[in-house]
Design a protein around this motif. Structure first.
Motif, short mmCIF file in Angstrom:
data_model
loop_
_atom_site.label_atom_id
_atom_site.label_comp_id
_atom_site.label_asym_id
_atom_site.label_seq_id
_atom_site.Cartn_x
_atom_site.Cartn_y
_atom_site.Cartn_z
N ARG A 10 33.92 41.65 43.22
CA ARG A 10 35.08 40.89 44.06
C ARG A 10 36.25 41.94 44.58
NH1 ARG A 10 36.96 34.61 43.45
NH2 ARG A 10 37.95 34.25 45.12
N ARG A 54 39.77 42.24 42.08
CA ARG A 54 39.44 41.85 40.73
C ARG A 54 38.72 42.93 39.85
NH1 ARG A 54 38.55 35.18 40.58
NH2 ARG A 54 40.11 34.73 42.25
N ARG A 55 38.99 43.05 38.69
CA ARG A 55 38.15 44.08 38.07
C ARG A 55 36.81 43.45 37.78
NH1 ARG A 55 41.22 43.27 32.23
NH2 ARG A 55 42.57 41.67 32.87
N THR A 56 35.78 44.47 37.52
CA THR A 56 34.15 43.94 37.53
C THR A 56 34.02 44.09 35.91
OG1 THR A 56 33.80 44.37 39.67
CG2 THR A 56 31.78 44.21 37.91
N ARG A 79 34.44 33.57 37.85
CA ARG A 79 35.47 33.13 38.69
C ARG A 79 36.89 33.18 38.00
NH1 ARG A 79 33.68 27.80 41.34
NH2 ARG A 79 32.91 27.22 39.06
N ASP A 80 37.13 33.59 36.79
CA ASP A 80 38.29 33.56 36.13
C ASP A 80 39.37 34.57 36.93
OD1 ASP A 80 39.87 33.07 33.47
OD2 ASP A 80 40.44 35.17 34.14
N PRO A 81 40.53 33.98 37.28
CA PRO A 81 41.52 34.58 38.23
C PRO A 81 41.80 35.95 37.77
CG PRO A 81 42.02 32.29 38.12
CD PRO A 81 41.14 32.73 37.15
N LEU A 82 42.15 35.99 36.50
CA LEU A 82 42.36 37.52 35.90
C LEU A 82 41.19 38.48 35.60
CD1 LEU A 82 44.93 36.12 33.05
CD2 LEU A 82 45.36 36.98 35.46
N GLY A 83 40.07 37.83 35.66
CA GLY A 83 38.76 38.78 35.48
C GLY A 83 38.68 39.13 33.86
#
Length: 509
Positions: A128, A131-133, A178-182
Motif C-alpha cells: 500500500r 506504508r511499509r510492506t 490494515r494497521d495504520p503503522l504497518g
C-alpha cells in the motif's frame, strides 16, 4: 478486460477493486475482516452466514453501516450462490471453516468463479502506498502452530522489530495488514483450511512443523490434507524450514516450487547436521545461518530458557521459530530473549498443581492424537484423561505407542467408541474409567437441544483420576479430540479441568 484478467491485476491495496462483485462466506473473525476490507476497497459485497444469531445480526448491522450491499443470515442462504446487485459474483472470499463440499462453494467452483480465503486477500493487499510492506513468516503443522507463531513473534519483537502474530492464531491477518503503522514482519499461522484457499503467497520463510491424520472429514482424505499443508512452501524466498525427524515435511520441501536461491533448513531435537538447528548439550544451536557452519554452531538459547516443563515438542517448536527468524536476520541474543519473554498461555502443557507428589497437567489444546502423543511422551507414569469429538481419526497408533506409560485412562466424550476400542486392543491391562456422557446440571444449550455439561463431567473425571494417582504419577488431561461435544471450546474444557483440580486442593487444605 475479462474477470480473470482483472483478478490477476489485483495485487496491491491501490489496485482497482471498485465495483468488484464479491460474495463473502462466514461472519466470524476472518469473514468480518474480509468483508470490512473489501467494502473499504470499494467492492460490492454480499455476505452469507448460516447462523442467524443476535451476535451475527449485530455484526451485520455494522457492515451495513460501512457499506455492505446485502447480508444474508440463515441456513437457507448457504445452499446456492447469491447474485450481487442482480449479477453473478466475480469472486468468492470464504472463511476457512467452509469446506469445498459446501453447496455454495461447490456452486461457485462449478461456475468457474474464483474462490479465495482471507489470507489470499491479505497477501494481495499487503502492499500500500505510503506504508511499509511486512515480510511474512508462515507456519503450519498438525500441532504446535500457535506456540511456534507466538515464539517467532516474541523473538522478532526482542530484536526491536515491529512484529505481530496473526492468522489462525486469533488476529485476522487482514487486521494486521490494515494497521495504520504497518509491521516489519508478520508471523502468520496458517491452518490447512486457510492454505487450501490460498494461491499466490510468497513468504520470506515457511515451515510445516509436523503432519498427522487430522481434519480428514473436511479435506476428504489424508492425501488431500497433506497436499494442502505442502502449499506452505510454495514460492518461499529465503528458507523452507522442515522437521528433520519427519520425512514427510522434508519431502514437501523437495517437491516445492520455490524462489531461486531459497534454502532447505532442518530442525531437530537431536544433534544438528549442517544447515540445521538443533540441540547440543542442553543448548539450542544454529548450524544453518552462520558462515562457519561446517565445523561449528552458534548458541541460541538454553533448554532451561523454555521453562519448568519443556517437553520435546516444545523444544522443536522453539527451534522452528528460531530458524524462521534467523532467516529474516534476527541475531542469537534476540532468539534467547524472545524465548524467555514468551508466555505460552493456558491449556498447553500447563502445570496446574502438584498435590501429594502427583503432578496435574492441563493440555486441553491437544485436540488430536498427534498432539496427545507429544504430551504423553513427556511423562513416565500417567493417569490420562482423554476423549471428546474425534473428527474421524484413528487412536490405535497413539495407544499402542504409549500403552507402557499409562497407569489408567479416564474417558470423557459423548462418543468414545474409537478410543475405547483402541484401548481394549492395544492396552488391555490398563484400567479404564468411563465418565457418563450426559449428566444433569450446569448445561449450556447447543445445537439440537442437547446440553454441554462440561463442569460436572470434568469434575467427575478429575475425581476418578485422583482416586488412582499416587506420588510420582502425572494426571494428564490431553484429550486427543476436539471439545465441542461437551464444552464450548478447548479453553472451556481446560478451565473446567483447572477448576476441578483446584477443588481437590481446597478440599485438602
Amino acid at each position: 478486460m475479462s474477470v480473470n484478467e482483472r483478478l490477476a491485476s489485483l495485487t496491491s491495496w491501490d489496485a482497482d477493486w471498485s465495483g468488484l462483485r464479491v460474495v463473502v462466506t462466514g461472519i466470524g473473525l476472518s469473514g468480518f475482516s474480509a468483508a470490512d476490507t473489501l467494502i473499504e476497497l470499494g467492492a460490492r459485497v454480499v455476505l452469507v452466514d448460516a447462523q442467524d444469531t443476535e451476535e451475527n445480526r449485530a455484526k451485520a448491522d455494522t457492515l451495513k453501516i460501512v457499506g455492505a450491499h446485502q447480508l444474508l443470515l440463515g441456513p437457507e442462504h448457504t445452499q446456492s450462490l447469491p447474485l450481487v446487485d442482480g449479477e453473478p459474483a466475480e469472486l468468492v472470499v470464504t472463511s476457512p471453516g467452509w469446506s469445498p463440499q459446501q453447496p455454495l462453494l461447490a456452486a461457485a467452483a462449478a461456475a468457474g468463479i474464483a474462490i479465495w480465503g482471507d489470507v489470499e486477500l491479505a497477501w494481495r493487499v499487503r502492499e500500500r502506498a505510503g506504508r511499509r510492506t511486512a515480510e511474512w513468516l508462515v507456519i503450519t503443522g498438525t500441532n504446535g502452530k500457535t506456540t511456534t507463531v507466538g515464539l517467532a513473534a516474541s523473538m522478532l519483537q526482542a530484536a526491536g522489530l515491529r512484529a505481530i502474530a496473526a492468522g489462525n492464531v486469533g488476529t485476522p491477518v487482514l487486521d494486521a495488514i490494515r494497521d495504520p503503522l504497518g509491521y516489519d514482519v508478520i508471523a502468520v499461522e496458517l491452518s490447512s483450511f486457510q492454505l487450501h484457499w490460498s494461491h499466490s503467497l510468497s513468504p520470506l520463510a515457511s515451515v510445516c512443523l509436523n503432519v498427522a491424520q487430522d481434519h480428514v472429514d473436511w479435506h476428504g482424505s489424508y492425501e488431500n490434507y497433506l497436499a494442502d499443508k505442502a502449499k506452505i512452501y510454495a514460492n518461499t524466498k529465503v528458507a523452507c524450514v522442515y522437521n528433520a525427524e519427519q520425512r514427510e515435511t522434508e519431502a514437501m520441501v523437495e517437491e516445492a516450487d520455490v524462489v531461486e536461491g531459497c534454502r532447505a533448513i532442518g530442525f531437530t531435537t537431536g544433534m544438528p547436521a549442517v544447515s540445521m538447528v538443533g540441540v547440543v548439550e542442553n543448548l539450542l544451536v544454529d548450524r544453518a545461518f552462520i558462515e562457519a557452519r561446517k565445523d561449528s554452531a552458534a548458541e541460541l538459547a538454553a533448554l532451561a530458557d523454555l521453562g519448568e516443563l519443556a517437553p520435546r515438542h516444545l523444544v522443536a517448536n522453539a527451534l522452528a521459530a528460531a530458524a524462521l527468524v534467523r532467516a529474516y536476520g534476527v541475531e542469537p541474543p534476540a532468539v534467547r530473549d524472545g524465548i524467555r519473554n514468551y508466555n505460552p498461555g493456558a491449556h498447553r502443557i500447563q502445570k496446574v498443581a502438584e498435590i501429594d507428589g502427583v503432578l496435574w497437567v492441563n493440555d486441553s489444546k491437544a485436540t488430536n492424537p498427534h498432539a496427545a502423543a507429544a504430551s504423553l511422551a513427556a511423562f513416565s507414569s500417567v493417569v490420562w484423561i482423554a476423549g471428546g469429538l474425534s473428527k474421524g481419526v484413528d487412536y490405535s497408533e497413539l495407544v499402542a505407542a504409549h500403552s507402557g506409560r499409562l497407569k489408567a485412562v479416564v474417558v470423557i466424550g459423548q462418543d468414545s467408541t474409537g478410543l475405547l476400542a483402541a484401548l481394549e486392543r492395544h492396552a488391555p491391562d490398563v484400567p479404564v474409567i468411563t465418565v457418563p456422557a450426559r449428566e444433569t446440571g450446569d448445561g449450556e444449550p447447543v445445537d439440537g437441544g442437547e446440553h454441554v455439561t462440561g463442569g460436572k463431567i470434568m469434575a467427575s473425571a478429575v475425581a476418578a483420576a485422583a482416586g488412582i494417582a499416587v506420588d510420582g504419577d502425572t494426571v494428564l488431561m490431553a484429550p486427543a479430540a476436539a471439545s465441542m461435544d461437551q464444552f464450548t471450546s478447548y479453553a472451556h474444557r481446560g478451565d473446567a479441568f483447572i477448576e476441578a483440580v483446584r477443588g481437590i486442593q481446597e478440599g485438602q487444605a
